[in-house]
Design an enzyme around this catalytic site. Structure first.
Site, mmCIF file in Angstrom:
data_model
loop_
_atom_site.group_PDB
_atom_site.id
_atom_site.type_symbol
_atom_site.label_atom_id
_atom_site.label_comp_id
_atom_site.label_asym_id
_atom_site.label_seq_id
_atom_site.Cartn_x
_atom_site.Cartn_y
_atom_site.Cartn_z
ATOM 1 N N HIS A 1 23.350 54.815 13.746
ATOM 2 C CA HIS A 1 24.157 54.447 14.913
ATOM 3 C C HIS A 1 25.589 54.099 14.501
ATOM 4 O O HIS A 1 26.534 54.385 15.235
ATOM 5 C CB HIS A 1 23.512 53.284 15.667
ATOM 6 C CG HIS A 1 22.101 53.566 16.066
ATOM 7 N ND1 HIS A 1 21.762 54.548 16.964
ATOM 8 C CD2 HIS A 1 20.930 53.007 15.657
ATOM 9 C CE1 HIS A 1 20.445 54.581 17.101
ATOM 10 N NE2 HIS A 1 19.925 53.655 16.315
ATOM 11 N N ASP B 1 36.778 41.987 39.630
ATOM 12 C CA ASP B 1 37.556 42.172 40.857
ATOM 13 C C ASP B 1 36.903 41.339 41.958
ATOM 14 O O ASP B 1 36.041 40.493 41.690
ATOM 15 C CB ASP B 1 37.669 43.662 41.216
ATOM 16 C CG ASP B 1 36.365 44.296 41.660
ATOM 17 O OD1 ASP B 1 35.321 43.598 41.719
ATOM 18 O OD2 ASP B 1 36.377 45.500 41.957
ATOM 19 N N CYS C 1 32.784 44.974 38.418
ATOM 20 C CA CYS C 1 33.380 45.539 39.626
ATOM 21 C C CYS C 1 32.225 46.062 40.482
ATOM 22 O O CYS C 1 31.059 45.866 40.138
ATOM 23 C CB CYS C 1 34.419 46.619 39.309
ATOM 24 S SG CYS C 1 33.787 48.203 38.731
ATOM 25 N N HIS D 1 22.220 50.283 19.634
ATOM 26 C CA HIS D 1 22.617 51.639 19.260
ATOM 27 C C HIS D 1 24.111 51.901 19.365
ATOM 28 O O HIS D 1 24.641 52.740 18.635
ATOM 29 C CB HIS D 1 21.877 52.664 20.117
ATOM 30 C CG HIS D 1 20.422 52.712 19.833
ATOM 31 N ND1 HIS D 1 19.603 53.658 20.408
ATOM 32 C CD2 HIS D 1 19.614 51.947 19.040
ATOM 33 C CE1 HIS D 1 18.361 53.477 19.982
ATOM 34 N NE2 HIS D 1 18.345 52.431 19.168
ATOM 35 N N THR E 1 30.788 49.052 41.145
ATOM 36 C CA THR E 1 29.822 49.947 40.493
ATOM 37 C C THR E 1 29.751 49.747 38.994
ATOM 38 O O THR E 1 28.846 50.282 38.343
ATOM 39 C CB THR E 1 30.182 51.424 40.730
ATOM 40 O OG1 THR E 1 31.426 51.711 40.076
ATOM 41 C CG2 THR E 1 30.258 51.755 42.209
#
Length: 150
Positions: free
Chosen positions: A134, A8, A66, A99, A68
């Site tokens: 995993h 963004d 973005c 993992h 956060t």
């Protein structure tokens, strides 16, 4: 190797830095991100096409950015074959691949220094999935989602 990139408005600078680095390293890139400065946009408009491209197997990995990293990761993880990991440290980049076999890295533009971002991306792309226990765990992810949605 083809890498899809979406961002963004908060990730424009980071996107250009990453894209230039990847091209210099010999990667191909597909840019789905926003490219202008000063105008706010909605991250899903740029993350959806990036995640869909990876989900369809048209790219090996995706990089989404973005403010956060949370909204981008949440959006990308709506796709069945996507495992987007929110990463802001090198150690998390390693574990996201080893993992979780993450195929998209979600980066928080407001919380990662532009000098540090290249190292995080490089680690993510160069780290291999360990498999084993995993693999069993990540195979359960779509089953859990499909049984709880609706």
């Amino acid at each position: 190797m083809l890498i899809a990139i979406g961002s963004d408005h908060t990730g424009v600078d980071h996107k250009y830095i990453i894209n230039n680095f990847l091209i210099k390293k010999g990667y191909e890139t597909q840019d789905f991100g926003y490219s202008k400065y000063g105008i706010q946009v909605d991250y899903p408009d740029f993350i959806h096409p990036t995640a869909e491209f990876v989900n369809q197997g048209k790219a090996d990995f995706g990089i989404i950015i973005c403010g956060t990293g949370n909204g981008a990761a949440m959006t990308a993880n709506k796709y069945r074959k996507i495992r987007a990991a929110l990463v802001w440290r090198k150690e998390i980049a390693i574990l996201a691949r080893k993992h979780n076999n993450a195929n998209i890295i979600s980066l928080p533009a407001r919380f990662i220094d532009k000098n540090e971002i290249i190292e995080i991306v490089e680690i993510f792309l160069e780290t291999n999935f360990e498999g084993g226990r995993h693999k069993i765990r990540i195979e359960k992810i779509p089953k859990i989602l499909s049984s709880s949605v609706g």
